[in-house]
Motif scaffolding. Structure first.
Motif, PDB file in Angstrom:
ATOM      1  N   ASN A  12       0.819  -1.300  -0.100  1.00 11.79           N
ATOM      2  CA  ASN A  12      -0.007  -0.209  -0.040  1.00 11.79           C
ATOM      3  C   ASN A  12       0.928   1.167  -0.032  1.00 11.79           C
ATOM      4  OD1 ASN A  12      -1.401   2.278   2.168  1.00 11.79           O
ATOM      5  ND2 ASN A  12      -2.778   1.341   0.544  1.00 11.79           N
ATOM      6  N   THR A  13       0.364   2.303  -0.679  1.00  9.29           N
ATOM      7  CA  THR A  13       0.697   3.568  -0.775  1.00  9.29           C
ATOM      8  C   THR A  13       0.136   4.566  -1.127  1.00  9.29           C
ATOM      9  OG1 THR A  13       2.962   4.838  -0.869  1.00  9.29           O
ATOM     10  CG2 THR A  13       2.161   3.838  -2.946  1.00  9.29           C
ATOM     11  N   TRP A  14       0.381   5.819  -0.681  1.00 10.27           N
ATOM     12  CA  TRP A  14      -0.608   6.845  -1.568  1.00 10.27           C
ATOM     13  C   TRP A  14       0.077   7.235  -2.691  1.00 10.27           C
ATOM     14  CZ3 TRP A  14      -4.132  10.172   0.752  1.00 10.27           C
ATOM     15  CH2 TRP A  14      -4.346   9.974   2.264  1.00 10.27           C
ATOM     16  N   GLY A  15      -0.996   7.773  -3.652  1.00  8.88           N
ATOM     17  CA  GLY A  15      -0.525   8.326  -4.862  1.00  8.88           C
ATOM     18  C   GLY A  15      -1.721   8.191  -5.728  1.00  8.88           C
ATOM     19  N   LEU A  16      -1.610   9.022  -6.904  1.00 15.23           N
ATOM     20  CA  LEU A  16      -2.285   8.965  -8.141  1.00 15.23           C
ATOM     21  C   LEU A  16      -1.894   7.938  -9.241  1.00 15.23           C
ATOM     22  CD1 LEU A  16      -2.880  12.633  -8.305  1.00 15.23           C
ATOM     23  CD2 LEU A  16      -4.442  11.313  -7.502  1.00 15.23           C
ATOM     24  N   PRO A  17      -2.546   7.484 -10.109  1.00 19.62           N
ATOM     25  CA  PRO A  17      -2.203   6.469 -10.825  1.00 19.62           C
ATOM     26  C   PRO A  17      -0.804   6.426 -11.441  1.00 19.62           C
ATOM     27  CG  PRO A  17      -4.475   7.181 -11.060  1.00 19.62           C
ATOM     28  CD  PRO A  17      -3.841   8.242 -10.200  1.00 19.62           C
ATOM     29  N   ASP A  18      -0.208   7.570 -11.835  1.00 21.46           N
ATOM     30  CA  ASP A  18       0.831   7.525 -12.498  1.00 21.46           C
ATOM     31  C   ASP A  18       2.099   7.304 -11.330  1.00 21.46           C
ATOM     32  OD1 ASP A  18       0.569  10.098 -10.956  1.00 21.46           O
ATOM     33  OD2 ASP A  18       1.784  11.277 -12.410  1.00 21.46           O
ATOM     34  N   VAL A  19       2.019   7.590 -10.223  1.00 29.55           N
ATOM     35  CA  VAL A  19       3.007   7.310  -9.089  1.00 29.55           C
ATOM     36  C   VAL A  19       2.908   5.895  -8.949  1.00 29.55           C
ATOM     37  CG1 VAL A  19       3.595   7.742  -6.690  1.00 29.55           C
ATOM     38  CG2 VAL A  19       2.776   9.800  -8.095  1.00 29.55           C
ATOM     39  N   ILE A  20       1.572   5.263  -8.567  1.00 30.44           N
ATOM     40  CA  ILE A  20       1.280   3.888  -8.438  1.00 30.44           C
ATOM     41  C   ILE A  20       1.972   3.065  -9.524  1.00 30.44           C
ATOM     42  CG2 ILE A  20      -0.468   2.142  -7.783  1.00 30.44           C
ATOM     43  CD1 ILE A  20       0.237   4.419  -5.787  1.00 30.44           C
ATOM     44  N   ALA A  21       1.710   3.368 -10.817  1.00 28.26           N
ATOM     45  CA  ALA A  21       2.155   2.565 -11.826  1.00 28.26           C
ATOM     46  C   ALA A  21       3.684   2.641 -11.601  1.00 28.26           C
ATOM     47  CB  ALA A  21       1.836   3.297 -13.191  1.00 28.26           C
ATOM     48  N   HIS A  22       4.405   3.609 -11.446  1.00 29.68           N
ATOM     49  CA  HIS A  22       5.867   3.661 -11.200  1.00 29.68           C
ATOM     50  C   HIS A  22       6.358   2.906 -10.148  1.00 29.68           C
ATOM     51  CE1 HIS A  22       9.986   5.075 -11.067  1.00 29.68           C
ATOM     52  NE2 HIS A  22       9.679   5.419  -9.650  1.00 29.68           N
ATOM     53  N   LYS A  23       5.767   2.891  -9.121  1.00 33.26           N
ATOM     54  CA  LYS A  23       6.049   2.398  -7.807  1.00 33.26           C
ATOM     55  C   LYS A  23       5.869   0.860  -8.057  1.00 33.26           C
ATOM     56  CE  LYS A  23       6.637   6.016  -4.717  1.00 33.26           C
ATOM     57  NZ  LYS A  23       8.050   6.157  -4.712  1.00 33.26           N
ATOM     58  N   SER A  24       4.630   0.436  -8.620  1.00 32.86           N
ATOM     59  CA  SER A  24       4.381  -0.919  -8.978  1.00 32.86           C
ATOM     60  C   SER A  24       5.375  -1.700  -9.943  1.00 32.86           C
ATOM     61  CB  SER A  24       2.961  -1.047  -9.559  1.00 32.86           C
ATOM     62  OG  SER A  24       2.420  -2.125  -9.800  1.00 32.86           O
ATOM     63  N   LYS A  25       6.072  -0.828 -11.006  1.00 32.85           N
ATOM     64  CA  LYS A  25       7.226  -1.338 -11.695  1.00 32.85           C
ATOM     65  C   LYS A  25       8.266  -1.697 -10.914  1.00 32.85           C
ATOM     66  CE  LYS A  25       9.380  -2.514 -15.507  1.00 32.85           C
ATOM     67  NZ  LYS A  25      10.723  -2.621 -14.872  1.00 32.85           N
ATOM     68  N   VAL A  26       8.700  -0.776 -10.026  1.00 29.79           N
ATOM     69  CA  VAL A  26       9.681  -0.950  -9.082  1.00 29.79           C
ATOM     70  C   VAL A  26       9.673  -2.277  -8.233  1.00 29.79           C
ATOM     71  CG1 VAL A  26      11.078   0.108  -7.296  1.00 29.79           C
ATOM     72  CG2 VAL A  26      10.376   1.482  -9.144  1.00 29.79           C
ATOM     73  N   LEU A  27       8.383  -2.442  -7.833  1.00 31.32           N
ATOM     74  CA  LEU A  27       8.081  -3.659  -6.868  1.00 31.32           C
ATOM     75  C   LEU A  27       8.280  -4.885  -7.913  1.00 31.32           C
ATOM     76  CD1 LEU A  27       7.249  -5.094  -4.520  1.00 31.32           C
ATOM     77  CD2 LEU A  27       4.646  -4.492  -4.960  1.00 31.32           C
ATOM     78  N   ASP A  28       7.768  -4.719  -9.244  1.00 28.02           N
ATOM     79  CA  ASP A  28       7.842  -5.993  -9.927  1.00 28.02           C
ATOM     80  C   ASP A  28       9.363  -6.315 -10.165  1.00 28.02           C
ATOM     81  OD1 ASP A  28       5.333  -5.839 -10.435  1.00 28.02           O
ATOM     82  OD2 ASP A  28       5.423  -5.082 -12.447  1.00 28.02           O
ATOM     83  N   ASP A  29      10.314  -5.150 -10.280  1.00 28.18           N
ATOM     84  CA  ASP A  29      11.718  -5.723 -10.465  1.00 28.18           C
ATOM     85  C   ASP A  29      12.327  -6.087  -9.349  1.00 28.18           C
ATOM     86  OD1 ASP A  29      11.594  -4.538 -12.951  1.00 28.18           O
ATOM     87  OD2 ASP A  29      12.354  -2.522 -12.266  1.00 28.18           O
ATOM     88  N   HIS A  30      11.755  -5.882  -7.922  1.00 29.08           N
ATOM     89  CA  HIS A  30      12.436  -6.327  -6.580  1.00 29.08           C
ATOM     90  C   HIS A  30      11.833  -7.574  -6.610  1.00 29.08           C
ATOM     91  CE1 HIS A  30      14.416  -3.091  -4.725  1.00 29.08           C
ATOM     92  NE2 HIS A  30      13.401  -2.471  -4.973  1.00 29.08           N
ATOM     93  N   CYS A  31      10.386  -8.007  -7.111  1.00 31.93           N
ATOM     94  CA  CYS A  31      10.067  -9.445  -7.062  1.00 31.93           C
ATOM     95  C   CYS A  31      10.896 -10.156  -8.041  1.00 31.93           C
ATOM     96  CB  CYS A  31       8.717  -9.619  -7.670  1.00 31.93           C
ATOM     97  SG  CYS A  31       7.570  -8.927  -6.528  1.00 31.93           S
ATOM     98  N   ALA A  32      11.185  -9.972  -8.961  1.00 34.05           N
ATOM     99  CA  ALA A  32      12.056 -10.682 -10.106  1.00 34.05           C
ATOM    100  C   ALA A  32      13.408 -11.090  -9.448  1.00 34.05           C
ATOM    101  CB  ALA A  32      12.343  -9.715 -11.530  1.00 34.05           C
ATOM    102  N   ALA A  33      13.997  -9.947  -8.707  1.00 32.15           N
ATOM    103  CA  ALA A  33      15.234 -10.161  -8.099  1.00 32.15           C
ATOM    104  C   ALA A  33      15.154 -11.225  -6.778  1.00 32.15           C
ATOM    105  CB  ALA A  33      15.955  -8.884  -7.574  1.00 32.15           C
ATOM    106  N   ALA A  34      13.921 -11.329  -6.373  1.00 28.23           N
ATOM    107  CA  ALA A  34      13.901 -12.462  -5.051  1.00 28.23           C
ATOM    108  C   ALA A  34      13.418 -13.569  -5.659  1.00 28.23           C
ATOM    109  CB  ALA A  34      12.735 -11.570  -4.445  1.00 28.23           C
ATOM    110  N   GLY A  35      13.236 -13.656  -6.810  1.00 26.87           N
ATOM    111  CA  GLY A  35      12.509 -14.885  -7.682  1.00 26.87           C
ATOM    112  C   GLY A  35      10.936 -15.219  -7.210  1.00 26.87           C
ATOM    113  N   ARG A  36      10.051 -13.988  -7.301  1.00 33.35           N
ATOM    114  CA  ARG A  36       8.732 -14.141  -6.661  1.00 33.35           C
ATOM    115  C   ARG A  36       7.950 -13.808  -7.743  1.00 33.35           C
ATOM    116  NH1 ARG A  36       6.134 -11.492  -1.357  1.00 33.35           N
ATOM    117  NH2 ARG A  36       4.014 -12.565  -1.602  1.00 33.35           N
ATOM    118  N   ASP A  37       6.779 -14.483  -8.035  1.00 34.05           N
ATOM    119  CA  ASP A  37       5.777 -13.818  -8.936  1.00 34.05           C
ATOM    120  C   ASP A  37       5.060 -12.482  -8.494  1.00 34.05           C
ATOM    121  OD1 ASP A  37       3.577 -13.488 -10.531  1.00 34.05           O
ATOM    122  OD2 ASP A  37       2.871 -15.258 -10.153  1.00 34.05           O
ATOM    123  N   PRO A  38       5.469 -11.525  -9.300  1.00 26.25           N
ATOM    124  CA  PRO A  38       4.823 -10.197  -8.785  1.00 26.25           C
ATOM    125  C   PRO A  38       3.337 -10.122  -8.716  1.00 26.25           C
ATOM    126  CG  PRO A  38       5.630 -10.076 -11.169  1.00 26.25           C
ATOM    127  CD  PRO A  38       6.086 -11.303 -10.496  1.00 26.25           C
TER     128      PRO A  38
END
Length: 293
Positions: free
Chosen positions: A193-219
């Motif tokens: 969870n975080t605060w943000g309008l859609p553009d901010v959430i989309a950006h941070k969600s992509k960063v989270l996807d990258d962290h999931c890839a590094a951790a070997g986890r399905d985003p």
């Protein structure tokens, strides 16, 4: 996309209960409560607004309000020892019949730490402590016993019984920091969870996807939740410091559609700009109709 309401805790308990019951009666999916003891004010400025305590509040809502998920947005780790919190969470899950989401964060609000004499450490120490707390929570809530030897927390053959009704009880991490906090989400959380309008959430969600890839986890295994202030049929105040959208129903609908397009799993609506009483209920009904259309 799920839709949840976030009634502010700086209002009477009867009003919070009214909001939660209206949400349950009309088809909303969840009710959230913030974990703060006073408004966020500069050091030395005395708060004039009473605030309800989150742990007691979510337990009460879990007992009295049917159907909807109840959760914390989010418990502050600096003043909530994770072993004690695990037991609180398991008990609230039993009270609610398996409808609780344990939302946790590192802690940040300066004035409540100052007034209560609770240490608010430098950022690195704050995040190190929070990462240990997440490991403690996962261990206690999901394994029979937990032994943990960290710098900040030490547990020896520790139990948390009874275990939650849910297997597992969802852990949600409130996080906006892209380097460490979103990495912790990828490693330990079921929801983000975080605060943000859609553009901010989309950006941070992509960063989270990258962290999931590094951790070997399905985003896709991590639900994405977000909130911003919303007004319906009234202009947005010029003094707002938080992300906000709305004004006209068309403006609300357009932003909701943007959240939907970026794949948000749950949109959380703070009630701060929705008015009170019947006015708030009408605003909630309009928002619900826009999400469900």
């Amino acid at each position: 996309m799920r839709l949840s309401i976030w009634p502010g805790t700086a209002q009477p308990y009867s009003d919070v209960l009214e909001v939660a019951r209206h949400a349950a009666d009309t088809g909303w999916d969840g009710v959230w409560a913030a974990d703060h003891f006073m408004p966020n004010l500069p050091s030395g400025e005395r708060p004039q607004t009473p605030m309800l305590e989150a742990g007691s509040l979510v337990a009460a809502l879990g007992a009295l309000v049917p159907r909807v998920t109840v959760g914390t947005l989010v418990y502050g780790n600096t003043y909530r020892h994770p072993a004690v919190l695990a037991n609180m969470a398991a008990t609230t899950d039993h009270i609610s019949g398996g409808r609780f989401v344990l939302g946790v964060g590192a802690g940040w609000q300066v004035n409540e730490h100052e007034q209560y004499g609770i240490e608010l450490p430098p950022v690195k120490q704050l995040l190190d402590r929070f990462e240990e707390a997440l490991q403690v929570l996962v261990g206690l809530l999901r394994t029979p016993t937990t032994t943990f030897k960290g710098e900040y927390y030490q547990l020896t053959d520790a139990v948390c019984d009874p275990k939650p009704v849910q297997t597992p009880l969802p852990i949600m991490v409130g996080a906006k920091g892209e380097k460490r906090m979103l990495r912790m989400v990828a490693e330990y959380a079921d929801q983000w969870n975080t605060w943000g309008l859609p553009d901010v959430i989309a950006h941070k969600s992509k960063v989270l996807d990258d962290h999931c890839a590094a951790a070997g986890r399905d985003p896709k295994s991590i639900l994405r939740t977000a909130q911003a202030l919303v007004s319906v049929d009234t202009p947005l105040p010029d003094s707002l410091r938080a992300p906000a959208y709305g004004g006209s129903p068309d403006a609300v609908a357009a932003t909701i559609e943007e959240y939907r397009k970026i794949g948000l799993d749950e949109l959380i609506i703070p009630d701060g700009l929705l008015g009170t009483g019947a006015t708030r209920q009408k605003a909630m009904d309009k928002i619900l109709a826009l999400v469900r259309d």
